[in-house]
Design a protein around this motif. Structure first.
Motif, PDB file in Angstrom:
ATOM      1  N   PRO A 277      -1.452  10.005  -8.429  1.00 37.35           N
ATOM      2  CA  PRO A 277      -0.188   8.634  -8.178  1.00 37.35           C
ATOM      3  C   PRO A 277       0.004   8.189  -9.983  1.00 37.35           C
ATOM      4  O   PRO A 277      -1.252   8.106 -10.209  1.00 37.35           O
TER       5      PRO A 277
ATOM      6  N   HIS B 278       5.061   6.933  -6.396  1.00 39.22           N
ATOM      7  CA  HIS B 278       4.204   7.061  -4.821  1.00 39.22           C
ATOM      8  C   HIS B 278       3.563   8.887  -5.417  1.00 39.22           C
ATOM      9  O   HIS B 278       4.808   9.711  -6.547  1.00 39.22           O
TER      10      HIS B 278
ATOM     11  N   TYR C 229      -3.324   6.064   1.227  1.00 36.44           N
ATOM     12  CA  TYR C 229      -3.723   5.767  -0.404  1.00 36.44           C
ATOM     13  C   TYR C 229      -4.791   4.680  -0.905  1.00 36.44           C
ATOM     14  O   TYR C 229      -4.746   4.003   0.462  1.00 36.44           O
TER      15      TYR C 229
ATOM     16  N   ALA D  66       0.821   5.394   3.647  1.00 34.28           N
ATOM     17  CA  ALA D  66       1.872   5.898   2.656  1.00 34.28           C
ATOM     18  C   ALA D  66       2.426   5.373   2.307  1.00 34.28           C
ATOM     19  O   ALA D  66       3.523   5.019   1.422  1.00 34.28           O
ATOM     20  N   THR D  67       3.521   4.056   3.693  1.00 30.92           N
ATOM     21  CA  THR D  67       4.395   3.491   3.461  1.00 30.92           C
ATOM     22  C   THR D  67       3.526   2.332   2.004  1.00 30.92           C
ATOM     23  O   THR D  67       5.008   1.360   1.430  1.00 30.92           O
TER      24      THR D  67
ATOM     25  N   GLN E 120       2.785   1.221  -1.599  1.00 32.38           N
ATOM     26  CA  GLN E 120       2.402   1.105  -2.789  1.00 32.38           C
ATOM     27  C   GLN E 120       2.027   0.147  -3.658  1.00 32.38           C
ATOM     28  O   GLN E 120       2.342   0.446  -4.870  1.00 32.38           O
TER      29      GLN E 120
ATOM     30  N   GLY F 255       9.550   1.196   0.078  1.00 33.66           N
ATOM     31  CA  GLY F 255       9.305   1.129   0.803  1.00 33.66           C
ATOM     32  C   GLY F 255       9.098   0.942   2.473  1.00 33.66           C
ATOM     33  O   GLY F 255       8.755   0.572   3.210  1.00 33.66           O
TER      34      GLY F 255
END
Length: 305
Positions: free
Chosen positions: A22, A41, A51, A65-66, A68, A171
């Protein structure tokens, strides 16, 4: 004698490739005891599954994952912290740690009991299907506004420094209605009332140009011990005879018209028994002519007087 040949059938090749590291990690102290992190991302040969956020080598957050961005709470005032972020794929492979980012929490102001004023004139626009930009007018505080917290329905999803009056949200999901509000916060963790709410609908994904089935123009007004609702049922090409009412994210009741449903604006009133000052979030969805439940309306918040 004939020789019998056996061949082994192997399964799928094991995924051993780690996601990319990242980048663009930023950290800002939202108060004396919290820090807000953001990052760009990562990519993977298959897909990034999530993450992980680390503070001095110890994992402090695990995220999908959506997401950040994240708030790290329960920190100590006047302390230097260092954070790194790693991406994770479905096979459990972790990326290399991001560059470490240091941030210092400010000194507390425990004597401060006064909350900032409400941020005014919140506006927003969807940037395609997966992002949005919000702007507002600054709030005032007896000492200083240290941050602005952005809420999606009742969940804080983002924060910016107190000197900023704009935020870009990423996201998001295509073709989705979002309701955002903003609160100002000072270093003593006093939060303002909500700003006005703004509803945004992200652009649909390519090839998914389907009309929304969500009720629109929802309004909620507290009146004594009742809450009055008005809204416009979705256009479905047929009568909409039922709506589900959700309070604080949970199904409360199903509104059913026994005869013909109302034309145009629909109304409904429900009684409440909680003490004054109780906060309710309200949203609706309609049963479509094919029997399925449609999309949720934008959410409204009401406080019992």
């Amino acid at each position: 004698m004939a020789a019998l040949l056996l061949t082994a059938c192997g399964g799928e090749e094991k995924d051993t490739t780690s996601p990319s590291t990242p980048s663009g990690v930023t950290a800002q102290a939202g108060s004396a005891t919290s820090v807000h992190l953001m990052w760009e991302h990562a990519i993977d040969d298959k897909a990034v599954a999530g993450y992980e956020v680390f503070q001095k080598g110890a994992r402090v957050k695990r995220l999908p994952a959506t997401q950040q961005m994240v708030d790290i709470d329960r920190l100590s005032p006047k302390t230097v912290y260092s954070f790194t972020v790693r991406a994770r794929d479905a096979a459990g492979n972790l990326s290399k740690p991001s560059a470490a980012i240091a941030v210092t929490t400010p000194a507390p102001t425990p004597q401060d009991k006064k909350a900032p004023t409400r941020p005014a004139k919140l506006r927003g626009k969807a940037d395609g299907g997966r992002a949005a930009t919000l702007t507002w007018e600054k709030a005032a505080d007896n000492i200083r506004v240290s941050s602005y917290d952005i809420y999606q329905e009742d969940s804080r999803i983002h924060s910016v420094l107190g000197a900023e009056t704009t935020a870009r949200l990423t996201g998001l999901r295509p073709g989705t209605i979002y309701t955002f509000t903003v609160r100002a916060r000072d270093a003593a963790e006093n939060s303002s009332p909500d700003s006005n709410a703004v509803d945004l609908t992200t652009a649909p994904a390519p090839g998914d140009e389907v009309p929304s089935t969500a009720p629109t123009d929802l309004k909620a007004i507290a009146r004594n011990r009742n809450v009055d609702l008005t809204w416009t049922p979705p256009g479905t090409g047929g009568p909409v005879k039922e709506h589900q009412l959700f309070l604080n994210g949970k199904l409360a009741t199903t509104i059913v018209w026994g005869a013909a449903p109302p034309a145009g604006t629909a109304t409904y009133t429900f009684a409440v028994t909680d003490k004054p000052g109780t906060r309710y979030s309200v949203k609706l969805r309609a049963r479509l002519p094919d029997g399925k439940w449609g999309d949720f309306s934008a959410q409204r918040t009401v406080v019992i007087g």
